[in-house]
Motif scaffolding. Structure first.
Motif, PDB file in Angstrom:
ATOM      1  N   GLU A   1       0.823  -1.206   0.000  1.00  0.00           N
ATOM      2  CA  GLU A   1       0.000   0.000   0.000  1.00  0.00           C
ATOM      3  C   GLU A   1       0.862   1.263   0.000  1.00  0.00           C
ATOM      4  OE1 GLU A   1      -1.651   0.739   3.805  1.00  0.00           O
ATOM      5  OE2 GLU A   1      -3.338   1.895   3.031  1.00  0.00           O
TER       6      GLU A   1
ATOM      7  N   GLU B   1     -14.698  16.233  16.685  1.00  0.00           N
ATOM      8  CA  GLU B   1     -13.286  16.090  16.292  1.00  0.00           C
ATOM      9  C   GLU B   1     -12.582  17.437  16.187  1.00  0.00           C
ATOM     10  OE1 GLU B   1     -12.634  13.444  12.973  1.00  0.00           O
ATOM     11  OE2 GLU B   1     -13.259  11.696  14.155  1.00  0.00           O
TER      12      GLU B   1
ATOM     13  N   THR C   1      -6.166   8.147   7.792  1.00  0.00           N
ATOM     14  CA  THR C   1      -7.383   8.215   6.992  1.00  0.00           C
ATOM     15  C   THR C   1      -8.589   8.144   7.929  1.00  0.00           C
ATOM     16  OG1 THR C   1      -6.173   6.886   5.388  1.00  0.00           O
ATOM     17  CG2 THR C   1      -8.500   7.254   4.946  1.00  0.00           C
ATOM     18  N   GLY C   2      -9.583   8.934   7.638  1.00  0.00           N
ATOM     19  CA  GLY C   2     -10.760   8.974   8.502  1.00  0.00           C
ATOM     20  C   GLY C   2     -11.458  10.306   8.309  1.00  0.00           C
TER      21      GLY C   2
ATOM     22  N   PHE D   1      -4.189   4.740   6.368  1.00  0.00           N
ATOM     23  CA  PHE D   1      -5.139   4.577   7.470  1.00  0.00           C
ATOM     24  C   PHE D   1      -4.429   4.156   8.761  1.00  0.00           C
ATOM     25  CE2 PHE D   1      -9.155   1.825   8.617  1.00  0.00           C
ATOM     26  CZ  PHE D   1      -9.499   2.708   9.622  1.00  0.00           C
TER      27      PHE D   1
ATOM     28  N   GLY E   1      -8.491   8.086  14.189  1.00  0.00           N
ATOM     29  CA  GLY E   1      -9.779   7.689  14.754  1.00  0.00           C
ATOM     30  C   GLY E   1      -9.604   6.419  15.569  1.00  0.00           C
TER      31      GLY E   1
ATOM     32  N   ILE F   1      -6.722  -1.121  13.143  1.00  0.00           N
ATOM     33  CA  ILE F   1      -5.766  -1.367  12.055  1.00  0.00           C
ATOM     34  C   ILE F   1      -4.368  -0.827  12.341  1.00  0.00           C
ATOM     35  CG2 ILE F   1      -6.267   0.685  10.640  1.00  0.00           C
ATOM     36  CD1 ILE F   1      -6.384  -1.275   8.198  1.00  0.00           C
TER      37      ILE F   1
ATOM     38  N   ASN G   1     -14.567   8.137  18.285  1.00  0.00           N
ATOM     39  CA  ASN G   1     -16.024   8.216  18.095  1.00  0.00           C
ATOM     40  C   ASN G   1     -16.652   6.821  18.029  1.00  0.00           C
ATOM     41  OD1 ASN G   1     -15.289   7.433  15.528  1.00  0.00           O
ATOM     42  ND2 ASN G   1     -15.369   9.526  14.746  1.00  0.00           N
TER      43      ASN G   1
ATOM     44  N   TYR H   1     -16.148   3.234  12.785  1.00  0.00           N
ATOM     45  CA  TYR H   1     -15.559   3.747  11.539  1.00  0.00           C
ATOM     46  C   TYR H   1     -16.588   4.678  10.923  1.00  0.00           C
ATOM     47  CZ  TYR H   1     -12.826  -0.654  11.882  1.00  0.00           C
ATOM     48  OH  TYR H   1     -12.050  -1.702  12.284  1.00  0.00           O
TER      49      TYR H   1
ATOM     50  N   THR I   1     -16.399   5.740   6.849  1.00  0.00           N
ATOM     51  CA  THR I   1     -16.869   4.780   5.855  1.00  0.00           C
ATOM     52  C   THR I   1     -18.321   4.374   6.111  1.00  0.00           C
ATOM     53  OG1 THR I   1     -15.600   3.232   7.197  1.00  0.00           O
ATOM     54  CG2 THR I   1     -14.692   3.800   5.062  1.00  0.00           C
TER      55      THR I   1
HETATM   56  C1  LIG Z   1      -6.047  -0.199   4.602  1.00  0.00           C
HETATM   57  C2  LIG Z   1      -7.376   0.437   4.609  1.00  0.00           C
HETATM   58  N1  LIG Z   1      -8.460  -0.284   4.968  1.00  0.00           N
HETATM   59  C3  LIG Z   1      -9.666   0.313   4.960  1.00  0.00           C
HETATM   60  C4  LIG Z   1      -9.810   1.616   4.612  1.00  0.00           C
HETATM   61  C5  LIG Z   1     -11.185   2.223   4.599  1.00  0.00           C
HETATM   62  N2  LIG Z   1     -11.364   3.202   5.660  1.00  0.00           N
HETATM   63  C6  LIG Z   1     -11.030   4.497   5.537  1.00  0.00           C
HETATM   64  S1  LIG Z   1     -11.354   5.412   6.877  1.00  0.00           S
HETATM   65  C7  LIG Z   1     -12.004   4.060   7.654  1.00  0.00           C
HETATM   66  C8  LIG Z   1     -12.607   4.160   8.994  1.00  0.00           C
HETATM   67  C9  LIG Z   1     -12.078   5.238   9.828  1.00  0.00           C
HETATM   68  O1  LIG Z   1     -12.520   5.044  11.112  1.00  0.00           O
HETATM   69  P1  LIG Z   1     -11.828   5.733  12.329  1.00  0.00           P
HETATM   70  O2  LIG Z   1     -10.382   5.465  12.325  1.00  0.00           O
HETATM   71  O3  LIG Z   1     -12.555   5.362  13.548  1.00  0.00           O
HETATM   72  O4  LIG Z   1     -11.999   7.284  11.992  1.00  0.00           O
HETATM   73  P2  LIG Z   1     -13.352   8.138  11.914  1.00  0.00           P
HETATM   74  O5  LIG Z   1     -13.669   8.320  10.480  1.00  0.00           O
HETATM   75  O6  LIG Z   1     -14.414   7.381  12.659  1.00  0.00           O
HETATM   76  O7  LIG Z   1     -13.024   9.440  12.580  1.00  0.00           O
HETATM   77  C10 LIG Z   1     -11.931   2.925   6.872  1.00  0.00           C
HETATM   78  C11 LIG Z   1     -12.437   1.605   7.257  1.00  0.00           C
HETATM   79  C12 LIG Z   1      -8.641   2.315   4.231  1.00  0.00           C
HETATM   80  N3  LIG Z   1      -8.665   3.599   3.853  1.00  0.00           N
HETATM   81  N4  LIG Z   1      -7.451   1.705   4.248  1.00  0.00           N
END
Ligand SMILES: Cc1ncc(C[n+]2csc(CCOP(=O)(O)OP(=O)(O)O)c2C)c(N)n1
Ligand code: SF4
Ligand SMILES: [Mg+2]
Lengths: 399, 309
Positions: free
Chosen positions: A92, B27, B48-49, B72, B107, B114, B136, B139, B142
């Motif tokens: 990635e 946030e 990512t989030g 992420f 997040g 992850i 929060n 996820y 998404t």
């Molecule tokens: C390797 C990977 N797997 C899945 C995703 C999809 N993805 C992006 S943001 C996210 C969830 C984010 O959740 P969180 O960390 O709790 O942040 P929030 O948006 O709730 O503030 C996911 C599943 C990704 N971008 N990269």
């Protein structure tokens, strides 16, 4: 010519020596056979204080590339090394590094991918990363691995390019094989790689910038176009750096190495250490009056399509030797063959040679001269009859 | 250490308005409290989030400080790489030492799930990175999927409340304790409604001069299903019910409780504020409220003991 010393080194030591001379600001790496020796040698340099590097002993290869990304964005020189599963694990972020245009250098000691588990050489790992946006350079010998590592820094950091470079050598065959290697005088090597002055840096707190923004469909496409354009501009830069290196060391580097190609009627195209075996066979066949030649591509990304087609003009039959399979591709051919076939179609004006592919050496299977002689015999037959026969064949395989 | 409102009012914002977080999203409140509490220059990595996609839409940015997003799971290691480069360049005399502080925001998905390995590695290696979890409890970016921070009984799109299953069937990962178990200089739990406590924790994290971790509860009107005007109230109730205690841990051993409600409210008071728990207030699933209360009580008692209360 610059001063240099001759040493007996294996490929890993050759690369570690280049890294010592480059003296990166940050190295983040994780051990994996057959790259381990590079990480270990470099750790010793750090322990002995012969480099100024901040060595980040990450917990995984994904972590290695992630740290490299942060470090490179922070405006210094960054290197890493990996192989096989390590490269696969960092997948990635291999893309992220290239897409953020971070001029990293990564040494890859080619090794097969699981399953089944295998620690020996083939090119599945780096070939799988061929579309990740990195420049890819393959070395035949430990000497080339050393030379390419120094040049890779200059190529990656070229202001018109700012694209990471993957520098390959064959696991065990080159990586663990001791050879005569000429090591540049430290000062000369340092002068050659020069210093890196980034245009932007995360650490420039007075001029804050946002890195790795989020693009919608309104900008992503243009950014990808810029990225592919940069790679298309890479070839003259790679050649320029290779020539400058040649003036310094007497070892000039280009896009590929042709051998006995001037009047060749049949030719073999193969990457990395196997080119050495092939050259020996070609030399012997030439002595028997057979008009055979050899091309050893050095740069695989960007792919030198026009240049290879030009070099194969006048050749009646060409055999590509692939050390990996592009599973599910046309008859299960290998990436080098697929690229070359596309190039012959695009630029060959319908007059290119008949081309066949030989998959060889997977999982470290040895390649002996007799196999290459068989390829030569096949090529002569194809050239004579005009019948190509099987598109994809296998060398040294029990059927 | 004391934080004065007057001084804060005069400070230049580091996260500026115009970002695309939902109205009422906690946030941005949390980020502003943290980055504005830090006097020194900062470099920020973000996972990512929601925060990332809402604050860095090219060609705009909401960040007036150097900011990077890579992926992420790796905000911690991205910040660690930048921090390693900073140390290297300063040590070599290539740049001036500006006392830069390195932060990573993620997040709960990025942190509890992850990215756990990357954070653990970053802490073990001792990078001076302050990692902040914007928790929060799902996820959100998404579309409200469960994470290991999602509490028992919460309905999310991958743990929906159905005819037979009452939302998420597991409790939550004790992440703050796991982080404290790294024996790093500073670990804390915080809430945006107690802004002074949160801001002081940001400063303490800076002063701890080593890896630091702050887990901040971050109400999400979208995912928690409450009115966007209620975020701060919901955060407050999480603390008043002892669902989200405010505490800090130094070096893995010195536990301090920062706030003890005068009267510990039943967790149902907090659950009732949020649509994600609505199904629990039916005869079929009301036992889950009791299970939740038992979990909260158990963790609270354990915390009191650890804090010597
Ligand atoms: C390797 C990977 N797997 C899945 C995703 C999809 N993805 C992006 S943001 C996210 C969830 C984010 O959740 P969180 O960390 O709790 O942040 P929030 O948006 O709730 O503030 C996911 C599943 C990704 N971008 N990269
Ligand atoms: S979905 Fe929730 S966390 Fe995401 S921006 Fe909206 S309120 Fe904030
Ligand atoms: Mg979340």
């Amino acid at each position: 010519m610059a001063k240099s010393i001759v040493k007996a080194l294996d490929g890993a030591q050759a690369v570690s020596n280049a890294m010592r001379q480059i003296n990166p600001d940050v190295v983040a790496a994780y051990p994996i056979t057959p790259q381990t020796a590079i990480v270990q040698n470099f750790s010793q340099y750090v322990a002995d204080g012969v480099v100024d590097t901040e060595f980040v002993t990450v917990e995984s290869e994904h972590g290695a590339m992630s740290a490299c990304i942060g470090a490179s964005a922070a405006g210094g020189r960054v290197m890493t090394a990996t192989a096989s599963a390590g490269l696969a694990l960092m997948w990635e972020v291999v893309y992220v590094a290239a897409s953020m245009r971070l001029p990293l250098v990564m040494s890859v000691v080619n090794r097969a991918l699981s399953a089944p588990l295998n620690i020996h050489c083939d090119h599945s790992d780096s070939m799988g990363a061929r579309d990740a946006g990195w420049i890819q350079i393959y070395a035949e010998t430990a000497q080339e691995a050393y030379d390419n590592t120094l040049q890779a820094v200059r190529i990656a950091e070229h202001p018109d390019l700012l694209t990471p470079v993957m520098s390959m050598q064959d696991g065990f065959i080159t990586g663990h094989g001791v050879e005569r290697v000429e090591i540049l005088d430290d000062a000369e090597a340092k002068k050659f790689v020069g210093t890196y002055k980034p245009k932007h840096s995360l650490l420039d707190v007075d001029n804050p910038a946002t890195y790795g923004a989020w693009d919608f469909y309104d900008f992503y496409f243009e950014h990808k176009r810029q990225q592919t354009d940069a790679l298309s501009r890479a070839m003259p830069i790679i050649v320029e750096v290779g020539e400058e290196y040649g003036r310094l060391t007497g070892r000039k580097y280009g896009i590929f190495d042709p051998y006995e190609m001037d009047d060749a009627e049949v030719a073999i195209v193969v990457l990395s250490s196997t080119a050495g075996t092939a050259r020996t066979v070609v030399k012997a066949l030439r002595q028997k009056g057979i008009k055979i030649g050899l091309i050893k591509p050095r740069v695989f990304r960007p792919f030198p399509a026009r240049e290879l087609v030009e070099a194969l003009k006048g050749v009646k039959a060409v055999a590509v030797l692939d050390r990996s399979i592009s599973f599910g591709a046309m008859e299960g051919a290998g990436p080098l063959f697929l690229e070359l076939s596309a190039a012959l179609y695009a630029y060959g004006n319908g007059r290119g040679p008949l081309a066949v592919d030989y998959i060889f050496g997977l999982g470290g299977r040895d390649v002996i001269p007799a196999y290459i002689e068989q390829v030569a015999q096949d090529l002569l037959h194809i050239a004579e009859t005009g019948e190509r026969g099987d598109l994809v064949r296998y060398l040294g395989l029990r059927e | 250490m004391a934080i004065k409102l007057k001084e804060l009012a005069g400070k230049e914002e580091r996260l500026v308005p115009g970002h695309r977080l939902c109205a009422g999203c906690a946030e941005s409140i949390i980020i502003r409290q943290i980055v504005n509490a830090i006097e020194e220059p900062v470099v920020i990595a973000t996972a990512t989030g929601c925060l990332e996609v809402a604050s860095s839409v090219y060609p705009w940015t909401s960040w007036r400080v150097p900011w990077i997003h890579s992926a992420f799971e790796n905000a911690s290691t991205t910040a660690a790489g930048a921090e390693a480069m900073y140390r290297s360049l300063v040590r070599q005399g290539k740049i001036e030492d500006k006392d830069i502080k390195f932060l990573a925001f993620g997040g709960d998905g990025a942190t509890y799930d992850i990215g756990l390995q990357w954070i653990s590695g970053t802490f073990e290696r001792g990078h001076k990175v302050i990692y902040v979890c914007l928790n929060n409890e799902a996820y959100m970016n998404t579309g409200i999927q469960r994470s290991s921070a999602t509490p028992l009984g919460a309905s999310t799109t991958t743990s929906p409340a159905g005819k037979v299953i009452p939302g998420k069937t597991q409790w939550r990962k004790p992440l703050t304790r796991i982080m404290a178990a790294h024996d790093i200089p500073y670990v804390a739990q915080a809430s945006p409604h107690r802004w002074r406590d949160l801001m002081e924790k940001a400063r303490k994290a800076v002063e701890a001069d080593g890896p630091a971790f702050i887990n901040v509860i971050s109400p999400c009107p979208r995912g928690w299903r409450h009115d966007s005007s209620m975020s701060v109230e919901v955060a407050k109730m999480a603390v008043e019910t002892c669902y989200w205690p405010l505490y800090e841990v130094r070096n893995g051993t010195e536990w301090t409780l920062n706030y003890k409600p005068r009267e510990k409210k039943p967790v149902a008071d907090w659950l009732k504020m949020q649509g994600r728990f609505r199904h629990l207030f039916t005869p079929q699933f009301e036992h889950v409220v009791e299970e939740l209360q038992a979990k909260v009580d158990e963790e609270w008692e354990r915390l009191l003991t650890l804090c010597g209360e």
